[in-house]
Design an enzyme around this catalytic site. Sequence first.
Site, PDB file in Angstrom:
ATOM      1  N   SER A  95       0.873  -1.184   0.000  1.00  0.00           N
ATOM      2  CA  SER A  95       0.000   0.000   0.000  1.00  0.00           C
ATOM      3  C   SER A  95       0.903   1.225   0.000  1.00  0.00           C
ATOM      4  O   SER A  95       1.533   1.516   1.026  1.00  0.00           O
ATOM      5  CB  SER A  95      -0.866   0.035   1.260  1.00  0.00           C
ATOM      6  OG  SER A  95      -1.586  -1.156   1.415  1.00  0.00           O
ATOM      7  N   LYS A 170      -7.172   1.801  -2.453  1.00  0.00           N
ATOM      8  CA  LYS A 170      -6.717   1.387  -1.123  1.00  0.00           C
ATOM      9  C   LYS A 170      -6.794   2.547  -0.130  1.00  0.00           C
ATOM     10  O   LYS A 170      -7.109   2.347   1.050  1.00  0.00           O
ATOM     11  CB  LYS A 170      -5.291   0.834  -1.219  1.00  0.00           C
ATOM     12  CG  LYS A 170      -4.639   0.462   0.089  1.00  0.00           C
ATOM     13  CD  LYS A 170      -5.281  -0.735   0.788  1.00  0.00           C
ATOM     14  CE  LYS A 170      -4.578  -1.028   2.112  1.00  0.00           C
ATOM     15  NZ  LYS A 170      -5.174  -2.121   2.866  1.00  0.00           N
ATOM     16  N   LYS A 238       0.866   5.929   8.015  1.00  0.00           N
ATOM     17  CA  LYS A 238       1.432   6.048   6.660  1.00  0.00           C
ATOM     18  C   LYS A 238       0.312   6.149   5.620  1.00  0.00           C
ATOM     19  O   LYS A 238       0.326   7.021   4.747  1.00  0.00           O
ATOM     20  CB  LYS A 238       2.328   4.820   6.423  1.00  0.00           C
ATOM     21  CG  LYS A 238       2.892   4.614   5.052  1.00  0.00           C
ATOM     22  CD  LYS A 238       2.097   3.670   4.181  1.00  0.00           C
ATOM     23  CE  LYS A 238       1.976   2.251   4.708  1.00  0.00           C
ATOM     24  NZ  LYS A 238       1.258   1.350   3.804  1.00  0.00           N
TER      25      LYS A 238
HETATM   26  P1  NAD Z   1       5.640  -5.700   7.780  1.00  0.00           P
HETATM   27  O1  NAD Z   1       6.294  -4.513   8.391  1.00  0.00           O
HETATM   28  O2  NAD Z   1       5.181  -6.824   8.649  1.00  0.00           O
HETATM   29  O3  NAD Z   1       6.599  -6.349   6.636  1.00  0.00           O
HETATM   30  C1  NAD Z   1       7.362  -5.615   5.724  1.00  0.00           C
HETATM   31  C2  NAD Z   1       8.576  -6.442   5.339  1.00  0.00           C
HETATM   32  O4  NAD Z   1       9.325  -5.749   4.326  1.00  0.00           O
HETATM   33  C3  NAD Z   1       9.552  -6.671   6.501  1.00  0.00           C
HETATM   34  O5  NAD Z   1       9.764  -8.075   6.654  1.00  0.00           O
HETATM   35  C4  NAD Z   1      10.827  -5.915   6.086  1.00  0.00           C
HETATM   36  O6  NAD Z   1      12.007  -6.546   6.533  1.00  0.00           O
HETATM   37  C5  NAD Z   1      10.705  -5.978   4.569  1.00  0.00           C
HETATM   38  N1  NAD Z   1      11.472  -4.937   3.864  1.00  0.00           N
HETATM   39  C6  NAD Z   1      11.482  -3.593   4.042  1.00  0.00           C
HETATM   40  N2  NAD Z   1      12.265  -2.992   3.131  1.00  0.00           N
HETATM   41  C7  NAD Z   1      12.769  -3.978   2.346  1.00  0.00           C
HETATM   42  C8  NAD Z   1      13.632  -3.980   1.193  1.00  0.00           C
HETATM   43  N3  NAD Z   1      14.131  -2.842   0.688  1.00  0.00           N
HETATM   44  N4  NAD Z   1      13.923  -5.178   0.639  1.00  0.00           N
HETATM   45  C9  NAD Z   1      13.417  -6.318   1.138  1.00  0.00           C
HETATM   46  N5  NAD Z   1      12.598  -6.379   2.209  1.00  0.00           N
HETATM   47  C10 NAD Z   1      12.276  -5.228   2.804  1.00  0.00           C
HETATM   48  O7  NAD Z   1       4.419  -5.114   6.915  1.00  0.00           O
HETATM   49  P2  NAD Z   1       3.072  -5.884   6.489  1.00  0.00           P
HETATM   50  O8  NAD Z   1       2.075  -5.734   7.591  1.00  0.00           O
HETATM   51  O9  NAD Z   1       3.377  -7.207   5.909  1.00  0.00           O
HETATM   52  O10 NAD Z   1       2.569  -4.871   5.336  1.00  0.00           O
HETATM   53  C11 NAD Z   1       3.123  -4.861   4.018  1.00  0.00           C
HETATM   54  C12 NAD Z   1       2.276  -3.931   3.162  1.00  0.00           C
HETATM   55  O11 NAD Z   1       0.930  -4.432   3.115  1.00  0.00           O
HETATM   56  C13 NAD Z   1       2.194  -2.487   3.712  1.00  0.00           C
HETATM   57  O12 NAD Z   1       2.162  -1.577   2.654  1.00  0.00           O
HETATM   58  C14 NAD Z   1       0.870  -2.496   4.455  1.00  0.00           C
HETATM   59  O13 NAD Z   1       0.313  -1.191   4.550  1.00  0.00           O
HETATM   60  C15 NAD Z   1       0.037  -3.429   3.588  1.00  0.00           C
HETATM   61  N6  NAD Z   1      -1.070  -4.123   4.275  1.00  0.00           N
HETATM   62  C16 NAD Z   1      -0.893  -4.657   5.520  1.00  0.00           C
HETATM   63  C17 NAD Z   1      -1.983  -5.293   6.150  1.00  0.00           C
HETATM   64  C18 NAD Z   1      -1.862  -5.872   7.544  1.00  0.00           C
HETATM   65  O14 NAD Z   1      -2.907  -6.174   8.161  1.00  0.00           O
HETATM   66  N7  NAD Z   1      -0.660  -6.074   8.080  1.00  0.00           N
HETATM   67  C19 NAD Z   1      -3.222  -5.379   5.499  1.00  0.00           C
HETATM   68  C20 NAD Z   1      -3.340  -4.864   4.215  1.00  0.00           C
HETATM   69  C21 NAD Z   1      -2.266  -4.233   3.613  1.00  0.00           C
END
Ligand code: NAD
Length: 294
Positions: A95, A170, A238
Amino acid sequence: MKIGFIGLGIMGKPMAKNLLKAGHEIVCFDLNKASVDEVIAAGATTAATSAEVASQCPMVITMLPNSPHVKAAVMGAKGVLEGAKEGTILVDMSSIAPLASQEIAKACEAKKVRMLDAPVSGGEPKAIDGSLAIMVGGDKALFEEVYDILMVMGGTAVHCGPVGAGNTTKLANQIIVALNIAAVSEAFTLVKKAGVDPHLVFDAIKGGLAGSTVMNAKAPMMMDSNFKPGFKIDLHIKDLSNAMDTGHGIGSPLPLTAAVREMMETLHADGFGQDDHSALARYYAKVSGTKIGD
Ligand code: NAD
């Protein structure tokens, strides 16, 4: 199909595992080695950089926190575009700001990489059971080409318009979720302070017009004072910041979004940024002196 998967957090891990279960080969990458090891244990392989992932795979999925992370992983040094061959498909399921999606898509186009923005809703439970709501921007024919793969992770996948339209959709989703959680927090704090049992209020109203997927998921967490994420306050700040930047850019004011964003900023300042967004209840506990949970 051999699919690269970059970003193995709360969402990326179960999504990658579902692709493995459906018979796809996964080459995964994350900065966090423990997450990579967990997905390898489920049957994936890994590569040293995002560029190396892309050099091995005709399709790459990214699931990263925000615009700067996606730009770094795709356009940065040792990023996807350094390794991708002509015709590679990039599906960014993070997102991020719609303008950032468009900027990344332009950089992809210059390398003849085809890109969709395809953020999701549904949180960790729906990522685990493969029933996410997926909202997609980009070329319609490309959407149709990857539809079956998206539907391994999703219960629905809707093409919303050109690149950026997925993330604009989104933003609407995130505004509605944030305001709904704030409304549930405010209302349940009121009933608790007025001496009525929040559990009975939940049972009484969940089948009526006030009932919602958000209330069903988040009111029980508030009543249990269980704020384990789920979706973190900092990630929701964010999204609301991206919504406000987008709104300000096109002259579409977001007064309610601004108010809830400031509540979340208060929680961040109090050290609760890594809590689930249902921790908005903590804001109301602070201003009312009453906790919804026992
Ligand atoms: P998270 O923080 O759990 O995971 C993000 C991952 O990205 C981490 O493991 C981090 O190490 C990795 N990362 C960061 N920079 C990196 C890079 N340059 N190269 C490789 N890996 C890298 O986040 P999440 O909850 O999994 O969310 C991911 C996306 O999905 C976000 O944009 C969030 O807004 C969206 N989202 C999350 C949810 C939720 O309920 N958690 C629901 C819908 C959408």
